[in-house]
Scaffold this active site. Structure first.
Site, PDB file in Angstrom:
ATOM      1  N   ASP A 182      47.401  31.954  38.765  1.00  0.00           N
ATOM      2  CA  ASP A 182      46.606  32.960  39.508  1.00  0.00           C
ATOM      3  C   ASP A 182      45.212  33.344  38.895  1.00  0.00           C
ATOM      4  O   ASP A 182      45.234  34.022  38.047  1.00  0.00           O
ATOM      5  CB  ASP A 182      47.364  34.466  39.920  1.00  0.00           C
ATOM      6  CG  ASP A 182      46.544  35.080  40.866  1.00  0.00           C
ATOM      7  OD1 ASP A 182      45.229  34.765  41.115  1.00  0.00           O
ATOM      8  OD2 ASP A 182      47.184  36.213  41.381  1.00  0.00           O
ATOM      9  N   HIS A 198      40.697  39.346  37.999  1.00  0.00           N
ATOM     10  CA  HIS A 198      41.540  39.880  36.888  1.00  0.00           C
ATOM     11  C   HIS A 198      40.937  39.522  35.401  1.00  0.00           C
ATOM     12  O   HIS A 198      41.560  39.557  34.342  1.00  0.00           O
ATOM     13  CB  HIS A 198      43.101  39.251  36.944  1.00  0.00           C
ATOM     14  CG  HIS A 198      43.462  39.664  38.434  1.00  0.00           C
ATOM     15  ND1 HIS A 198      43.778  41.007  38.646  1.00  0.00           N
ATOM     16  CD2 HIS A 198      43.689  38.811  39.205  1.00  0.00           C
ATOM     17  CE1 HIS A 198      44.155  40.709  39.976  1.00  0.00           C
ATOM     18  NE2 HIS A 198      44.220  39.651  40.359  1.00  0.00           N
TER      19      HIS A 198
END
Length: 298
Positions: free
Chosen positions: A199, A204
């Site tokens: 991911d 993030h």
């Protein structure tokens, strides 16, 4: 309109064949904090997550990320009938159910369907379900079912077409003290490590992207919190035995910033564990992380 339910609902999102190795399992477990506590490098129980060999086990939440584990691009949103962008989307909920222990290596095929869309007025909720079967995609039919995943995404700025609002039954924790409480300190590099599990959403990792999305800093992946909570409950209430878990469902209720602590509380209830996950300490003490958490027992 950006979302056309007549096209989207029931759409076959196709199938993909993927493979995984023991190294992938080890990296995933490290990404969700296995082996992080003092003494874990010498603990036989902890080493069941972090040492390859006959004792290695696979936490069922690995099944959620296994199909895309080797992706290096941000997740695509090319859903039939849905013109949406990554900036509009947050992960709403996730569940996984396994037919038996996930092998430590193998090849499988996942077939995914867009099952439903809920109209929340100023937002839409899009549901997908994927069924994973053993082996490559064969013309004579799928192999044995290994696991099944179901997830929703919350799409800001959509909705309002007069569709079904949908329903969700909240999970109520028992009116008594928890059978298990633990606290996990999210490391500063946790999201940077977990992003190697497939991911690469810049939310993030990239501070500038996170600020543009309205956050003061990059946030932890929701699925990393999901894995952390399942691991803490497995260790705390199931003797660290991943094969005792038949499924795990949760709703993403808040964000976690690397450096914060996650408090996990669990209640053993017959054939399941009901749990909660919140931030522990600091200015955001008590803020929700995961809600409606249920571990189904094998």
């Amino acid at each position: 309109m950006p979302i056309d339910p007549s096209i989207a609902i029931g759409a076959d999102l196709g199938s993909r064949t993927f493979s995984w190795t023991e190294s992938d399992v080890l990296l995933y477990h490290l990404g969700i904090g296995a082996g992080a506590r003092d003494g874990d490098n010498l603990s036989p129980a902890a080493l069941r997550y972090t040492l390859d060999g006959p004792s290695l086990q696979v936490l069922p939440s690995f099944g959620v990320v296994a199909p895309t584990f080797h992706e290096t691009d941000p997740p695509p949103l090319d859903l039939p009938g849905c013109e949406i962008t990554l900036a509009q989307v947050v992960h709403g909920s996730q569940s996984v159910s396994v037919s038996g222990p996930i092998p430590t290596s193998g090849t499988a095929t996942i077939r995914t369907t867009l099952t439903d869309i809920w109209d929340k007025g100023k937002a839409a909720v899009i549901w997908q379900e994927g069924v994973t079967t053993a082996g490559p995609d064969e013309p004579d039919g799928p192999g044995e079912e290994l696991w099944r995943v179901r997830s929703s995404i919350f799409v800001k700025g959509e909705g309002g077409w007069g569709g079904e609002r949908g329903s969700a039954q909240p999970v109520v924790v028992p009116d008594r003290g928890p059978d298990h409480v633990s606290s996990y300190a999210v490391t500063p590099q946790q999201a940077l490590l977990y992003r190697l599990c497939g991911d690469r959403n810049p939310l993030h990792a990239d501070p500038d992207f996170a600020k543009a999305a309205g956050f003061p800093a990059p946030i932890l992946h929701g699925l990393c919190s999901y894995g952390i909570v399942l691991r803490e409950l497995t260790d705390g209430l199931l003797g660290g035995d991943a094969t005792a878990v038949a499924g795990f469902a949760a709703r993403f209720a808040g964000v976690v910033f690397p450096g914060e602590r996650i408090r996990v509380a669990g209640w053993r209830e017959e054939d399941q564990v009901v749990a909660s996950a919140t931030i522990e300490g600091g200015d955001r003490d008590g803020s929700p992380v995961l809600a409606d958490c249920v571990v189904t027992l094998a």
